[in-house]
Scaffold this active site. Structure first.
Site, mmCIF file in Angstrom:
data_model
loop_
_atom_site.group_PDB
_atom_site.id
_atom_site.type_symbol
_atom_site.label_atom_id
_atom_site.label_comp_id
_atom_site.label_asym_id
_atom_site.label_seq_id
_atom_site.Cartn_x
_atom_site.Cartn_y
_atom_site.Cartn_z
ATOM 1 N N GLY A 244 7.589 5.300 7.455
ATOM 2 C CA GLY A 244 6.731 6.477 7.593
ATOM 3 C C GLY A 244 6.995 7.156 8.918
ATOM 4 O O GLY A 244 8.105 7.068 9.452
ATOM 5 N N SER A 245 5.981 7.803 9.461
ATOM 6 C CA SER A 245 6.207 8.612 10.656
ATOM 7 C C SER A 245 6.146 7.762 11.931
ATOM 8 O O SER A 245 5.552 6.685 11.962
ATOM 9 C CB SER A 245 5.173 9.725 10.725
ATOM 10 O OG SER A 245 3.893 9.169 10.893
ATOM 11 N N THR B 142 2.465 7.103 13.176
ATOM 12 C CA THR B 142 1.783 6.002 12.488
ATOM 13 C C THR B 142 2.337 4.663 12.962
ATOM 14 O O THR B 142 1.583 3.706 13.136
ATOM 15 C CB THR B 142 1.948 6.141 10.963
ATOM 16 O OG1 THR B 142 1.481 7.420 10.571
ATOM 17 C CG2 THR B 142 1.160 5.088 10.216
ATOM 18 N N ALA B 143 3.648 4.601 13.189
ATOM 19 C CA ALA B 143 4.266 3.350 13.644
ATOM 20 C C ALA B 143 3.685 2.912 14.983
ATOM 21 O O ALA B 143 3.499 1.726 15.236
ATOM 22 C CB ALA B 143 5.770 3.523 13.762
ATOM 23 N N GLU C 262 10.605 16.606 14.086
ATOM 24 C CA GLU C 262 10.922 16.441 12.668
ATOM 25 C C GLU C 262 10.062 17.421 11.859
ATOM 26 O O GLU C 262 8.836 17.396 11.953
ATOM 27 C CB GLU C 262 10.625 15.001 12.235
ATOM 28 C CG GLU C 262 11.003 14.766 10.780
ATOM 29 C CD GLU C 262 10.643 13.363 10.299
ATOM 30 O OE1 GLU C 262 9.504 12.937 10.498
ATOM 31 O OE2 GLU C 262 11.524 12.711 9.694
ATOM 32 N N CYS D 53 14.076 11.282 4.999
ATOM 33 C CA CYS D 53 14.214 10.979 6.428
ATOM 34 C C CYS D 53 15.639 11.217 6.913
ATOM 35 O O CYS D 53 15.864 11.437 8.095
ATOM 36 C CB CYS D 53 13.797 9.537 6.684
ATOM 37 S SG CYS D 53 14.703 8.380 5.643
ATOM 38 N N LYS E 81 0.841 -1.190 0.000
ATOM 39 C CA LYS E 81 0.000 0.000 0.000
ATOM 40 C C LYS E 81 0.875 1.239 0.000
ATOM 41 O O LYS E 81 1.437 1.630 1.006
ATOM 42 C CB LYS E 81 -0.934 0.044 1.213
ATOM 43 C CG LYS E 81 -2.057 1.041 0.979
ATOM 44 C CD LYS E 81 -2.533 1.778 2.212
ATOM 45 C CE LYS E 81 -1.627 2.830 2.752
ATOM 46 N NZ LYS E 81 -1.512 4.059 1.939
ATOM 47 N N GLU F 186 10.689 1.798 9.838
ATOM 48 C CA GLU F 186 11.688 2.815 9.452
ATOM 49 C C GLU F 186 11.010 4.171 9.595
ATOM 50 O O GLU F 186 10.102 4.502 8.831
ATOM 51 C CB GLU F 186 12.109 2.615 7.995
ATOM 52 C CG GLU F 186 12.887 1.334 7.731
ATOM 53 C CD GLU F 186 14.281 1.363 8.315
ATOM 54 O OE1 GLU F 186 14.773 2.445 8.687
ATOM 55 O OE2 GLU F 186 14.885 0.288 8.412
HETATM 56 P P1 NAD Z 1 2.883 8.509 7.366
HETATM 57 O O1 NAD Z 1 3.256 7.746 8.587
HETATM 58 O O2 NAD Z 1 1.833 9.523 7.462
HETATM 59 O O3 NAD Z 1 2.420 7.510 6.215
HETATM 60 C C1 NAD Z 1 3.214 6.446 5.761
HETATM 61 C C2 NAD Z 1 2.325 5.378 5.179
HETATM 62 O O4 NAD Z 1 1.530 4.815 6.222
HETATM 63 C C3 NAD Z 1 1.338 5.870 4.127
HETATM 64 O O5 NAD Z 1 1.200 4.893 3.130
HETATM 65 C C4 NAD Z 1 0.066 6.016 4.924
HETATM 66 O O6 NAD Z 1 -1.097 5.926 4.140
HETATM 67 C C5 NAD Z 1 0.160 4.847 5.876
HETATM 68 N N1 NAD Z 1 -0.630 4.972 7.109
HETATM 69 C C6 NAD Z 1 -1.022 6.100 7.758
HETATM 70 N N2 NAD Z 1 -1.748 5.792 8.843
HETATM 71 C C7 NAD Z 1 -1.824 4.442 8.897
HETATM 72 C C8 NAD Z 1 -2.430 3.518 9.801
HETATM 73 N N3 NAD Z 1 -3.118 3.937 10.869
HETATM 74 N N4 NAD Z 1 -2.308 2.196 9.551
HETATM 75 C C9 NAD Z 1 -1.606 1.766 8.488
HETATM 76 N N5 NAD Z 1 -1.009 2.584 7.609
HETATM 77 C C10 NAD Z 1 -1.104 3.910 7.802
HETATM 78 O O7 NAD Z 1 4.246 9.105 6.811
HETATM 79 P P2 NAD Z 1 4.413 10.069 5.541
HETATM 80 O O8 NAD Z 1 3.947 11.417 5.939
HETATM 81 O O9 NAD Z 1 3.867 9.416 4.338
HETATM 82 O O10 NAD Z 1 5.998 10.059 5.364
HETATM 83 C C11 NAD Z 1 6.851 10.920 6.034
HETATM 84 C C12 NAD Z 1 7.490 10.238 7.222
HETATM 85 O O11 NAD Z 1 8.178 9.072 6.801
HETATM 86 C C13 NAD Z 1 8.529 11.085 7.896
HETATM 87 O O12 NAD Z 1 8.393 10.965 9.292
HETATM 88 C C14 NAD Z 1 9.847 10.486 7.449
HETATM 89 O O13 NAD Z 1 10.936 10.702 8.286
HETATM 90 C C15 NAD Z 1 9.481 9.047 7.383
HETATM 91 N N6 NAD Z 1 10.424 8.318 6.522
HETATM 92 C C16 NAD Z 1 11.308 7.437 7.089
HETATM 93 C C17 NAD Z 1 12.224 6.761 6.301
HETATM 94 C C18 NAD Z 1 13.197 5.782 6.892
HETATM 95 O O14 NAD Z 1 13.729 4.959 6.145
HETATM 96 N N7 NAD Z 1 13.483 5.799 8.183
HETATM 97 C C19 NAD Z 1 12.237 6.985 4.931
HETATM 98 C C20 NAD Z 1 11.348 7.906 4.387
HETATM 99 C C21 NAD Z 1 10.431 8.557 5.195
#
Ligand code: NAD
Length: 488
Positions: A232-233, A236-237, A392, A288, A179, A254
């Site tokens: 992602g963030s 969310t994690a 961040e 990131c 996804k 990550e």
């Molecule tokens: P986000 O957490 O908002 O979304 C990431 C993904 O998770 C999207 O596909 C989103 O639809 C999905 N998501 C959101 N809520 C969810 C839930 N409740 N259950 C399941 N999936 C869900 O992050 P973003 O705004 O898309 O990306 C930016 C963030 O990602 C920043 O914090 C950045 O630092 C981080 N990031 C980390 C790395 C790394 O390798 N460490 C790399 C790139 C980005």
């Protein structure tokens, strides 16, 4: 209007080797114009259910292929994406706001390389074996694919980060339901069109498009998906961890960063300044690994700041297709407002904005007036406790502060909740090692930034993540290990 909607690009889910329309859609914007140009399926439980079923059905055949057979298919897919590199780069730029140059030289080549890399590395793993002569036994380990892998990726490096998960997952013999971010779904959809030609059997790679709250959560909560790889963030994690806890899922997380650059007075500024500009502002600061706290030793602080700001002012912001442009648009209006609000907060706290947002004016071409642009912004005289130094921001904003001693700067660099990446600049080898060893950071680059060997672990400490990705690490994550004892 009808005429308007006809021009829109409409994506479909890819389930069991077929494109399937969805009952409802989400608008997707071109960040550089502010126009809706694409409609993305708003998938939910039903679509995820169908995709998981397709992945489950495909698992017996795919998992029983030899690594060599899977490797050839991954290489073929890499060739096909590479063949369409320009189309992928243009699509990524339009969907995400990044410059075409960046998509052409970083995002898409890396997506191609992700498949080639895992196509190769899967051929070279060996498992462990020990002998226990007194018991007449040998022990060995055996690794097998886990099953259906759930892969969730963010919007900043869309195809790059999605393929960094798909490639190892399928190389190891798993089948996947992916996804992508609802804001950047186009290149994943384009890749689906190439799967059959590459020889990827139906159901091995399924893609459901939609929001995190609906499609993402349905995937995380699905009982037949034993493993979730998420980028992602941090927020969310935490939700994913909670929702997956009842199923005891295996998680790879990550997450975000608040990455320091530590610049000692013996640093080579001719190398350090351009690299630190890139590490702060590349991809609009939406990586990131981007630097957002620059610690400069007092003796060179004023000189560094003067030269750094002068160079930042030279960065050209505008139409992402213009080859002369260094920085494109931010991902969304909401994100632009969030990033801007940090600059305002810093000013309200008494920090000095030396260039960029609110200080310099941004002239945009006629077609980009409604795009989500902002200038590279440098903030000084900001306190370590300030939200600009703790949270961040994920945009083209970087803070520069002075320090005196090595001991002090290590402590200050470590005083955030994150621990993803750091850079250290010094010509003293001993110091570089000492500091690198003591930083709470999954990655430390000394006298460089973003130089990666995919063989080695990638990932963060503290709130920046759990687990690592890389040749060996991804292999371990995407396989189940068993210890077998043979007695003669
Ligand atoms: P986000 O957490 O908002 O979304 C990431 C993904 O998770 C999207 O596909 C989103 O639809 C999905 N998501 C959101 N809520 C969810 C839930 N409740 N259950 C399941 N999936 C869900 O992050 P973003 O705004 O898309 O990306 C930016 C963030 O990602 C920043 O914090 C950045 O630092 C981080 N990031 C980390 C790395 C790394 O390798 N460490 C790399 C790139 C980005």
């Amino acid at each position: 209007t009808m005429a308007h909607s006809k021009a829109l690009l409409v994506l479909e889910n890819f389930i069991g080797g077929k494109f399937v329309p969805c009952s409802s859609y989400i608008d997707s914007y071109n960040p550089s114009t502010g126009d809706v140009y694409c409609r993305v399926p708003d998938s939910g439980r039903e679509e995820v259910e169908a995709a998981v079923k397709a992945a489950k059905d495909a698992f017996p055949i795919w998992s029983s292929k030899s690594p060599w057979e899977r490797s050839q298919i991954l290489n073929k897919l890499a060739d096909l994406i590479e063949h369409d590199l320009e189309a992928f780069a243009q699509a990524e730029s339009k969907d995400q706001g990044k410059t075409i140059t960046f998509a052409r030289t970083v995002d898409i080549p890396r997506a191609v390389y992700n498949f080639r890399f895992f196509a190769s590395s899967i051929l070279h793993h060996t498992t462990e074996c020990t002998e226990m002569a007194t018991m007449g036994c040998v022990h060995y380990t055996s690794r097998t694919p886990v099953g259906v892998a759930g892969l969730i990726s963010p919007w900043n490096l869309p195809l790059y980060l999605l393929t960094w998960k798909i490639a190892p997952a399928i190389a190891c013999g798993n089948t996947v339901v992916a996804k992508p971010s609802e804001m950047t779904s186009v290149t994943a959809w384009m890749m689906c069109k190439l799967l059959e030609k590459a020889g990827v059997p139906h159901g091995v790679v399924n893609v459901v498009f939609g929001t995190g709250a609906k499609a993402g959560e349905a995937l995380v909560c699905h009982p037949d998906v034993p493993l979730i790889s998420f980028t992602g963030s941090t927020l969310t994690a935490q939700q994913i961890t909670e929702k997956s806890a009842p199923h005891c899922k295996r998680l790879s997380l990550e997450l975000g960063g608040k990455n320091p650059a530590i610049i000692f007075d013996d640093a080579n500024l001719t190398q350090c300044i351009p690299t630190t500009l890139r590490s702060s502002f590349a991809n609009q600061g939406e990586i990131c690994l981007c630097t957002s706290r620059i610690f400069v030793q007092r003796g060179i602080y004023s000189e560094f700041l003067k030269r750094f700001v002068a160079e930042a002012k030279k960065w050209k912001v505008g139409n992402p297709s213009d080859p002369a442009v260094d920085m494109g648009a931010l991902i969304s209006k909401e994100h632009l407002e969030k990033v801007r609000s940090y600059v305002k907060k810093a000013q309200a706290e008494g920090a000095r904005v030396l260039c960029g947002e609110g200080v310099d004016s941004l002239a945009l071409p006629a077609g980009n007036q409604k795009g989500y642009f902002m200038l590279p912004t440098v903030i000084a005289e900001v306190k370590d406790e300030s939200c600009c130094m703790q949270e961040e921001i994920f945009g083209p904003v970087t803070c520069v502060v002075a320090f005196d001693t090595e001991e002090e700067v290590i402590k200050r660099a470590n005083s955030v909740k994150y621990g993803l990446a750091a850079t250290v600049w010094s010509s003293n080898v001993g110091r570089v090692h000492r500091v690198a060893q003591r930083l709470q950071s999954g990655l430390v680059w000394t006298n460089c930034w973003l130089v990666r060997d995919l063989n080695l672990p990638f990932g963060g400490m503290k709130a920046s993540g759990i687990g690592r990705e890389g040749a060996k690490d991804s292999y371990e994550f995407f396989t189940e290990v068993k210890t077998i004892t043979i007695k003669h």
